[in-house]
Design an enzyme around this catalytic site. Sequence first.
Site, PDB file in Angstrom:
ATOM      1  N   CYS A 155     149.432  -1.883 -14.427  1.00 17.16           N
ATOM      2  CA  CYS A 155     150.154  -2.230 -15.640  1.00 17.16           C
ATOM      3  C   CYS A 155     149.186  -2.708 -16.705  1.00 17.16           C
ATOM      4  O   CYS A 155     147.974  -2.666 -16.548  1.00 17.16           O
ATOM      5  CB  CYS A 155     151.181  -3.327 -15.354  1.00 17.16           C
ATOM      6  SG  CYS A 155     152.267  -2.971 -13.969  1.00 17.16           S
TER       7      CYS A 155
ATOM      8  N   LEU B 212     153.760   0.198 -15.010  1.00 19.49           N
ATOM      9  CA  LEU B 212     153.706   1.495 -14.342  1.00 19.49           C
ATOM     10  C   LEU B 212     154.232   1.255 -12.940  1.00 19.49           C
ATOM     11  O   LEU B 212     153.595   0.595 -12.121  1.00 19.49           O
ATOM     12  CB  LEU B 212     152.268   2.025 -14.299  1.00 19.49           C
ATOM     13  CG  LEU B 212     152.045   3.344 -13.553  1.00 19.49           C
ATOM     14  CD1 LEU B 212     152.777   4.491 -14.241  1.00 19.49           C
ATOM     15  CD2 LEU B 212     150.556   3.656 -13.438  1.00 19.49           C
TER      16      LEU B 212
ATOM     17  N   ASN C 198     148.646  -7.244 -13.252  1.00 18.86           N
ATOM     18  CA  ASN C 198     148.151  -5.877 -13.311  1.00 18.86           C
ATOM     19  C   ASN C 198     147.360  -5.615 -12.041  1.00 18.86           C
ATOM     20  O   ASN C 198     146.375  -6.300 -11.776  1.00 18.86           O
ATOM     21  CB  ASN C 198     147.256  -5.688 -14.542  1.00 18.86           C
ATOM     22  CG  ASN C 198     146.511  -4.367 -14.522  1.00 18.86           C
ATOM     23  OD1 ASN C 198     146.997  -3.373 -14.005  1.00 18.86           O
ATOM     24  ND2 ASN C 198     145.320  -4.356 -15.092  1.00 18.86           N
ATOM     25  N   GLY C 199     147.788  -4.643 -11.241  1.00 17.85           N
ATOM     26  CA  GLY C 199     147.041  -4.301 -10.047  1.00 17.85           C
ATOM     27  C   GLY C 199     147.923  -4.079  -8.836  1.00 17.85           C
ATOM     28  O   GLY C 199     149.117  -3.808  -8.957  1.00 17.85           O
TER      29      GLY C 199
ATOM     30  N   SER D  26     140.066   7.092  -5.036  1.00 17.45           N
ATOM     31  CA  SER D  26     138.753   7.618  -5.427  1.00 17.45           C
ATOM     32  C   SER D  26     137.694   7.171  -4.425  1.00 17.45           C
ATOM     33  O   SER D  26     137.931   6.294  -3.598  1.00 17.45           O
ATOM     34  CB  SER D  26     138.382   7.131  -6.834  1.00 17.45           C
ATOM     35  OG  SER D  26     137.821   5.829  -6.784  1.00 17.45           O
ATOM     36  N   GLY D  27     136.502   7.754  -4.547  1.00 16.31           N
ATOM     37  CA  GLY D  27     135.391   7.381  -3.673  1.00 16.31           C
ATOM     38  C   GLY D  27     134.421   6.414  -4.311  1.00 16.31           C
ATOM     39  O   GLY D  27     133.328   6.191  -3.778  1.00 16.31           O
TER      40      GLY D  27
END
Length: 631
Positions: free
Chosen positions: A2, A51, A75-76, A363-364
């Site tokens: 967010c 989100l 956020n997170g 992701s890496g």
Amino acid sequence: MCGIVGIYHLDTPKPVDPARVAGMCDALAHRGPDGEGVWTAPGVGLGHRRLSIIDLAGSPQPMASSDGRAVLVFNGEIYNFRELRHELAAGGVHFRTDGDSEVILAAWQRWGTDCLQHLQGMFAFAIYDLEARSLFLARDRLGVKPLFYATLSDGSVIFGSELKALLAHPLLRREADPLAVEDYMTWGYVPDHRAILKNVHKLAAGHFLLLRHGKPLPVPNEWWDVSFAGRRSGRRAALEEELHALLQEAVRSRMVADVPLGAFLSGGVDSSSVVAFMANAGAQPVRTCSIGFDVAGLDETAYAQKIAQRFGTDHVTRRVSPDDFEAVEALAGMFDEPFADASALPTWRVCQLAREHVTVALSGDGADEALAGYRRHVFQRAEDRVRGALPASMRAAVFGRLGALYPKADWAPRPLRAKSTLLALAGDSAQGYARALAYTTPELREGLYSPEFQRLRGEYRAEQPLEALMRKAPARSGLDRAQYADLKFWLPGDILTKIDRTSMAVGLEAREPLLDHRLVEFAACLPENLRVRGRQGKWLMKQAMQRHLPEDILYRPKQGFVTPIAQWFRGPLQEAAREIAHGKGLAATGWFDQHHLGHLVEQHVSGRSDHARLLWQLLMLERSFTTLGLV
């Protein structure tokens, strides 16, 4: 995932206009397209753009605790929220929602600031305690999620997930910090110890702020650090199994979502490892996506396709033309601060592709920093052996003189680019690593700056904070200190900033399982020869992944996203390059030697020299200044 914003009056609890908080929220609409909310009380206002990822309908924010005492914007993601929820419920907490936001509130009420030690995840959040009249701001251990803040002339502190949220407040002064320009020209980004605007700050990774009415703005408190001072003992096979288990759990814990989830897949070791663990953990095929290029030398899609076939993923690929220079303006607006990592362009494109199919992508990112995967780590270890064998006075005299005389040869094969190595060996380990990380050398910057800028910069040099960080690091060796600097300086400033802004620009949540703090803490204690062996970095990780990945994936040279900016500045961006030297943008600051810039531009355009990275830096600085209204 967010966007959060807020206003807090430090001196007296003046009323906060909800419309002003809403305006700051609107600047972050891209971070949270699924919902918004504003909450105000005397002296404070909190705002949120959502989100939706977990508990899609049941966790609107700002969120009040069950007793109404505390209000949160967050956020997170908290990956262990279910375990924490069970622990807190056993202690008598009654939960009204099924998400992680309410768990943070309950943890705060149970443990206070120590709640951070219980949270596993990526986060930046604010909690206002109505009884204590305090505001608690916190950022995750490694800085995956950003948080900007500033003090204003009316005595208030404002904060937000991005600088553009602060820019929406009319009292924020827009004055560029020349020391931040020195930082940017050195590193290609503005590190977390500074912001491009004066009086704006970034809450550092692993830090929190506790603000109280009637009290001055406090100094941030560090609540987490990583130590390289210890060394794990035991058989290599046992350490390999422990690393494998940590990798597996890190990926598994980040697969919790109530929306479609997938992964970025480049075909490199790190993204391929993430996909391997995802495929083993899930019942459905993993959704993966890759970006390819029309130029064969830049394209890695064949390796990504090989991994997709190996693990039966639902794979999508999009080829893009490397002539993507039209995105320059969008990038400047995306980052607010100047940001010169040209791989931001293809990263943005792969985020756009992923968002067409999923809302969350793993992701890496992070394995190179945690497990010593960069080529510079191999060089640093080798150079430190030379430093250890020769007295500092001899190195300074011999290597310093040779480095000064040796011609700069960026065009030459790497073994012939001895100038930077000689100059690095002339200094100590920290000075050498600063040269390895820097986009521009001190010598080059001296020629770029005008006398006025040099006066404003004074004795400050951008390398100083990095070198001080390395010298004070909880570490045993030069490699330890280099990795510590990567995790504390380079990672939040460059890598995590890049993935946060490019993913959030399209409403995509990116998760980095290889930055699980338990994995990072384990890796920091590995013996050096299990991190770097010979010319091979990430050695133990590659050993652990041999059961999952083929050798041509594990041991092929590291490539990464490449953007052909050198060709752009000799073609479609040629006039933009000349505008840098002769236009009204950077020239208006009076901070650069326009004659010298013009000379560098013509050298590059004619093909006599390659100044592409420098020109890209200057172009993104000029575009950022324009976006911020500084020129």
